[in-house]
Design a protein around this motif. Sequence first.
Motif, PDB file in Angstrom:
ATOM      1  N   ARG A 164     -53.804  26.004 -15.356  1.00 47.51           N
ATOM      2  CA  ARG A 164     -53.060  25.506 -14.194  1.00 47.51           C
ATOM      3  C   ARG A 164     -52.024  24.474 -14.623  1.00 47.51           C
ATOM      4  NH1 ARG A 164     -50.493  26.057 -10.495  1.00 47.51           N
ATOM      5  NH2 ARG A 164     -50.925  25.703  -8.286  1.00 47.51           N
ATOM      6  N   THR A 165     -52.350  23.667 -15.602  1.00 42.00           N
ATOM      7  CA  THR A 165     -51.406  22.676 -16.116  1.00 42.00           C
ATOM      8  C   THR A 165     -50.195  23.354 -16.733  1.00 42.00           C
ATOM      9  OG1 THR A 165     -53.254  21.184 -16.608  1.00 42.00           O
ATOM     10  CG2 THR A 165     -51.149  20.682 -17.649  1.00 42.00           C
ATOM     11  N   ALA A 166     -50.437  24.406 -17.504  1.00 45.90           N
ATOM     12  CA  ALA A 166     -49.328  25.142 -18.122  1.00 45.90           C
ATOM     13  C   ALA A 166     -48.430  25.783 -17.064  1.00 45.90           C
ATOM     14  CB  ALA A 166     -49.879  26.206 -19.072  1.00 45.90           C
ATOM     15  N   GLU A 167     -49.041  26.260 -15.977  1.00 46.68           N
ATOM     16  CA  GLU A 167     -48.250  26.858 -14.885  1.00 46.68           C
ATOM     17  C   GLU A 167     -47.345  25.806 -14.236  1.00 46.68           C
ATOM     18  OE1 GLU A 167     -50.879  28.659 -12.110  1.00 46.68           O
ATOM     19  OE2 GLU A 167     -51.695  30.111 -13.543  1.00 46.68           O
ATOM     20  N   LEU A 168     -47.879  24.620 -14.001  1.00 45.48           N
ATOM     21  CA  LEU A 168     -47.090  23.566 -13.366  1.00 45.48           C
ATOM     22  C   LEU A 168     -45.945  23.097 -14.263  1.00 45.48           C
ATOM     23  CD1 LEU A 168     -49.930  21.412 -11.757  1.00 45.48           C
ATOM     24  CD2 LEU A 168     -48.113  22.611 -10.533  1.00 45.48           C
ATOM     25  N   LEU A 169     -46.203  23.024 -15.555  1.00 48.60           N
ATOM     26  CA  LEU A 169     -45.193  22.531 -16.487  1.00 48.60           C
ATOM     27  C   LEU A 169     -44.248  23.615 -16.971  1.00 48.60           C
ATOM     28  CD1 LEU A 169     -47.346  20.141 -18.723  1.00 48.60           C
ATOM     29  CD2 LEU A 169     -45.847  19.540 -16.835  1.00 48.60           C
ATOM     30  N   GLN A 170     -44.669  24.882 -16.776  1.00 47.59           N
ATOM     31  CA  GLN A 170     -43.886  25.997 -17.316  1.00 47.59           C
ATOM     32  C   GLN A 170     -43.655  25.791 -18.813  1.00 47.59           C
ATOM     33  OE1 GLN A 170     -42.639  28.967 -15.492  1.00 47.59           O
ATOM     34  NE2 GLN A 170     -44.437  28.123 -14.445  1.00 47.59           N
ATOM     35  N   ALA A 171     -44.736  25.424 -19.500  1.00 45.89           N
ATOM     36  CA  ALA A 171     -44.660  25.128 -20.924  1.00 45.89           C
ATOM     37  C   ALA A 171     -46.038  25.339 -21.541  1.00 45.89           C
ATOM     38  CB  ALA A 171     -44.194  23.685 -21.141  1.00 45.89           C
ATOM     39  N   PRO A 172     -46.105  25.531 -22.857  1.00 47.87           N
ATOM     40  CA  PRO A 172     -47.410  25.683 -23.508  1.00 47.87           C
ATOM     41  C   PRO A 172     -48.206  24.381 -23.464  1.00 47.87           C
ATOM     42  CG  PRO A 172     -45.662  25.539 -25.144  1.00 47.87           C
ATOM     43  CD  PRO A 172     -44.992  25.670 -23.818  1.00 47.87           C
ATOM     44  N   VAL A 173     -49.504  24.493 -23.254  1.00 50.68           N
ATOM     45  CA  VAL A 173     -50.402  23.336 -23.202  1.00 50.68           C
ATOM     46  C   VAL A 173     -51.616  23.636 -24.079  1.00 50.68           C
ATOM     47  CG1 VAL A 173     -51.836  21.877 -21.732  1.00 50.68           C
ATOM     48  CG2 VAL A 173     -49.649  22.715 -20.881  1.00 50.68           C
ATOM     49  N   GLY A 189     -47.504  32.434 -23.701  1.00 49.37           N
ATOM     50  CA  GLY A 189     -47.094  33.838 -23.554  1.00 49.37           C
ATOM     51  C   GLY A 189     -47.213  34.598 -24.856  1.00 49.37           C
ATOM     52  N   GLN A 190     -46.185  35.363 -25.176  1.00 48.05           N
ATOM     53  CA  GLN A 190     -46.194  36.154 -26.406  1.00 48.05           C
ATOM     54  C   GLN A 190     -46.081  35.267 -27.647  1.00 48.05           C
ATOM     55  OE1 GLN A 190     -46.730  39.453 -26.475  1.00 48.05           O
ATOM     56  NE2 GLN A 190     -46.937  39.375 -24.248  1.00 48.05           N
ATOM     57  N   GLY A 191     -45.668  34.017 -27.452  1.00 49.25           N
ATOM     58  CA  GLY A 191     -45.497  33.121 -28.595  1.00 49.25           C
ATOM     59  C   GLY A 191     -46.709  32.258 -28.884  1.00 49.25           C
ATOM     60  N   ALA A 192     -47.881  32.642 -28.362  1.00 46.90           N
ATOM     61  CA  ALA A 192     -49.088  31.839 -28.558  1.00 46.90           C
ATOM     62  C   ALA A 192     -49.417  31.665 -30.034  1.00 46.90           C
ATOM     63  CB  ALA A 192     -50.272  32.475 -27.833  1.00 46.90           C
ATOM     64  N   ALA A 193     -49.246  32.718 -30.803  1.00 48.64           N
ATOM     65  CA  ALA A 193     -49.584  32.656 -32.227  1.00 48.64           C
ATOM     66  C   ALA A 193     -48.723  31.628 -32.951  1.00 48.64           C
ATOM     67  CB  ALA A 193     -49.418  34.038 -32.866  1.00 48.64           C
ATOM     68  N   SER A 194     -47.438  31.594 -32.603  1.00 49.43           N
ATOM     69  CA  SER A 194     -46.542  30.650 -33.279  1.00 49.43           C
ATOM     70  C   SER A 194     -46.849  29.207 -32.868  1.00 49.43           C
ATOM     71  CB  SER A 194     -45.080  30.984 -32.970  1.00 49.43           C
ATOM     72  OG  SER A 194     -44.835  30.902 -31.573  1.00 49.43           O
ATOM     73  N   VAL A 195     -47.224  29.003 -31.602  1.00 50.32           N
ATOM     74  CA  VAL A 195     -47.553  27.652 -31.142  1.00 50.32           C
ATOM     75  C   VAL A 195     -48.782  27.127 -31.863  1.00 50.32           C
ATOM     76  CG1 VAL A 195     -48.384  26.303 -29.178  1.00 50.32           C
ATOM     77  CG2 VAL A 195     -46.493  27.903 -28.875  1.00 50.32           C
ATOM     78  N   LEU A 196     -49.777  27.969 -32.067  1.00 48.99           N
ATOM     79  CA  LEU A 196     -51.037  27.549 -32.677  1.00 48.99           C
ATOM     80  C   LEU A 196     -51.061  27.700 -34.195  1.00 48.99           C
ATOM     81  CD1 LEU A 196     -53.551  29.071 -30.103  1.00 48.99           C
ATOM     82  CD2 LEU A 196     -52.635  26.753 -30.180  1.00 48.99           C
ATOM     83  N   GLU A 197     -50.006  28.187 -34.776  1.00 51.95           N
ATOM     84  CA  GLU A 197     -49.978  28.416 -36.218  1.00 51.95           C
ATOM     85  C   GLU A 197     -50.156  27.105 -36.979  1.00 51.95           C
ATOM     86  OE1 GLU A 197     -47.232  30.796 -39.513  1.00 51.95           O
ATOM     87  OE2 GLU A 197     -46.453  30.341 -37.529  1.00 51.95           O
ATOM     88  N   HIS A 198     -51.118  27.092 -37.913  1.00 52.26           N
ATOM     89  CA  HIS A 198     -51.426  25.905 -38.726  1.00 52.26           C
ATOM     90  C   HIS A 198     -51.689  24.683 -37.838  1.00 52.26           C
ATOM     91  CE1 HIS A 198     -50.162  28.401 -42.035  1.00 52.26           C
ATOM     92  NE2 HIS A 198     -48.899  28.404 -41.635  1.00 52.26           N
ATOM     93  N   TRP A 199     -52.319  24.905 -36.696  1.00 49.56           N
ATOM     94  CA  TRP A 199     -52.462  23.831 -35.717  1.00 49.56           C
ATOM     95  C   TRP A 199     -53.189  22.616 -36.274  1.00 49.56           C
ATOM     96  CZ3 TRP A 199     -50.435  22.646 -31.098  1.00 49.56           C
ATOM     97  CH2 TRP A 199     -51.002  21.579 -30.426  1.00 49.56           C
ATOM     98  N   ILE A 200     -54.361  22.829 -36.898  1.00 42.59           N
ATOM     99  CA  ILE A 200     -55.170  21.703 -37.361  1.00 42.59           C
ATOM    100  C   ILE A 200     -54.422  20.867 -38.380  1.00 42.59           C
ATOM    101  CG2 ILE A 200     -57.253  21.077 -38.645  1.00 42.59           C
ATOM    102  CD1 ILE A 200     -58.712  23.329 -37.270  1.00 42.59           C
ATOM    103  N   VAL A 237     -52.107  18.329 -25.083  1.00 41.04           N
ATOM    104  CA  VAL A 237     -50.817  18.264 -25.777  1.00 41.04           C
ATOM    105  C   VAL A 237     -49.858  19.303 -25.218  1.00 41.04           C
ATOM    106  CG1 VAL A 237     -49.666  18.568 -28.002  1.00 41.04           C
ATOM    107  CG2 VAL A 237     -51.874  17.410 -27.898  1.00 41.04           C
ATOM    108  N   VAL A 238     -48.591  18.900 -25.062  1.00 45.33           N
ATOM    109  CA  VAL A 238     -47.513  19.843 -24.753  1.00 45.33           C
ATOM    110  C   VAL A 238     -46.598  19.887 -25.976  1.00 45.33           C
ATOM    111  CG1 VAL A 238     -45.607  20.435 -23.220  1.00 45.33           C
ATOM    112  CG2 VAL A 238     -47.619  19.265 -22.308  1.00 45.33           C
ATOM    113  N   PRO A 239     -46.721  20.903 -26.811  1.00 44.80           N
ATOM    114  CA  PRO A 239     -45.924  20.973 -28.043  1.00 44.80           C
ATOM    115  C   PRO A 239     -44.546  21.590 -27.794  1.00 44.80           C
ATOM    116  CG  PRO A 239     -47.481  22.773 -28.012  1.00 44.80           C
ATOM    117  CD  PRO A 239     -47.706  21.996 -26.734  1.00 44.80           C
ATOM    118  N   ALA A 240     -43.796  21.006 -26.848  1.00 49.42           N
ATOM    119  CA  ALA A 240     -42.482  21.563 -26.511  1.00 49.42           C
ATOM    120  C   ALA A 240     -41.653  20.491 -25.827  1.00 49.42           C
ATOM    121  CB  ALA A 240     -42.635  22.774 -25.587  1.00 49.42           C
ATOM    122  N   ARG A 241     -40.333  20.700 -25.817  1.00 47.89           N
ATOM    123  CA  ARG A 241     -39.441  19.807 -25.082  1.00 47.89           C
ATOM    124  C   ARG A 241     -39.448  20.196 -23.610  1.00 47.89           C
ATOM    125  NH1 ARG A 241     -38.855  15.373 -27.393  1.00 47.89           N
ATOM    126  NH2 ARG A 241     -37.191  14.982 -25.861  1.00 47.89           N
TER     127      ARG A 241
END
Length: 532
Positions: A164-173, A189-200, A237-241
Amino acid sequence: MGELTMAQVLDLEVVRAAEPVVYGSNQDLHRPVRWVHVTESPDNAGLLEGGELVLSTLRNVEPSPRRLREFLDELQRAGAAGVLIEYYSAEPEACRGLFEQATAGHRLPVIWLRRRVRFVQITEVIHKLLVAEQLRVVEFSRHVHEIFTELSLSEADEHMIVERTAELLQAPVVLEDVRHRVLAHAGAGQGAASVLEHWISRSRFVAYAESTGRSHGAEDWLQTPVGAVKSRWGRLVVPARLEDEANAALVLERAGQTLTIARLSGRDQRELLYQARTSLLHELLQHHSLSAGEVQVRAEALGLDAAAHYVPVAVGLMLPAGQSPTSMQLREREVLEVMDQVAETMRLGVLAGSLRSGVLGAVLPVAARELVEGTLQRFSRELGESLSLTVAVGVGAEATGISQCAKNLEDAAQVAEIVPNLPTRAQPYYRFADLRLRGVLAAMGQDARMRSFAHTELSGVLQPLDAEGLELLELYLRHGGNKSALAKAGYLSRPTLYARLAKLEDKLGLSLESAESRASLQVALMWYRLHG
């Protein structure tokens, strides 16, 4: 729209009609405008509170570069967002020269209006915009409050709250724990893998913040802490502008609070579950009149899966001495939660609870005997990897019935309490057979005859206590009576060592050269180290 800035003031039709010319710092046109203030004298600068757009005709200011500069300096110190000046002269070039000289190098945005304009028109337009923005912020805040209140009342889980937070922000959370493991994520969305890549590895270089805001580190993330102030368990975390930073911070902070409430509510529910499980385990460890069917029904109602075999597992918390009861209980709850999480990952419904202070017990269901070792290996390994503290895992004899398995938990608990005393710990879990003589002696802790034997054998160094003699005896026995090896290990010369051993023999009243004496002393010393 967001907050009103000096740049947006310049775009207003009423201002553009007055043919504005910008002096001072163009870079500071992003300054937010909080209100509008009209003044004609530097003496009124003290009335400003900061963030005001000042309107002036310079009626009471001498039209010289020095006096205008002093006026602007006073406004700058008072925190004005900018100045709109309506000023006329018979010589336009003289006006330009006046403003250019007075504003040279000045950081305050100064806007010269070359045509007449009614200040009341500018004030009215800006005030309407500011009030409308304030109402929009209030309405948005109310909307966000309603959404997250509904999520709390409906007992939404972490995944639903993050979505729900991601929906309100229209951004990855992303929701992560204190070890930077991703607990939930949404909105990529389709970019989930890139957002979480090497996350730790990326997240480790982003410092935790105690309040909502942009982080300091390799990644410019908007984040908010999750958990009670003294027990943070993660961050959102919101890893986006984001286009609207203020609204995003509001949403993220409210989401963090909702996650904290959800976890606390879940803990309350789990606390009742743990109490019920612990009560049943204690009842099964003692004499009870429950039939096998009744035990099965109650255990399954508390989440234990029906299985062909059940394995008793005890987990001992290896904590420093002097832990307060409250601290110990918190640690036990932490381990119980992780045990449940590991079991859920393995798709096992277990019966876990507290056996006694510092020792937890669990009944693990296993479909077939040949799966016992594999189940124990995975459970112990994942438990160790998921915990922030060291634990010792003891295992008792498996059984086909829950009651017998629960009774065998006491054996598993004794093993878990002995494991920390082992000289080396190479296995993920231990049974009594793995402890050998140490395990037998541990089981004989309450045997009066064993106590009498051990204290009699060691009386020479116990009455009175000779700590150095006791340590020398332990080293001597550990080296199998090899004096040369002992001398090298203890960095002692042989004459010195022989003299100390002779003195030790006198105290003990026996010869250390005798294999039988060494065996008796080894057993007595091992028992003494376990039970004192």
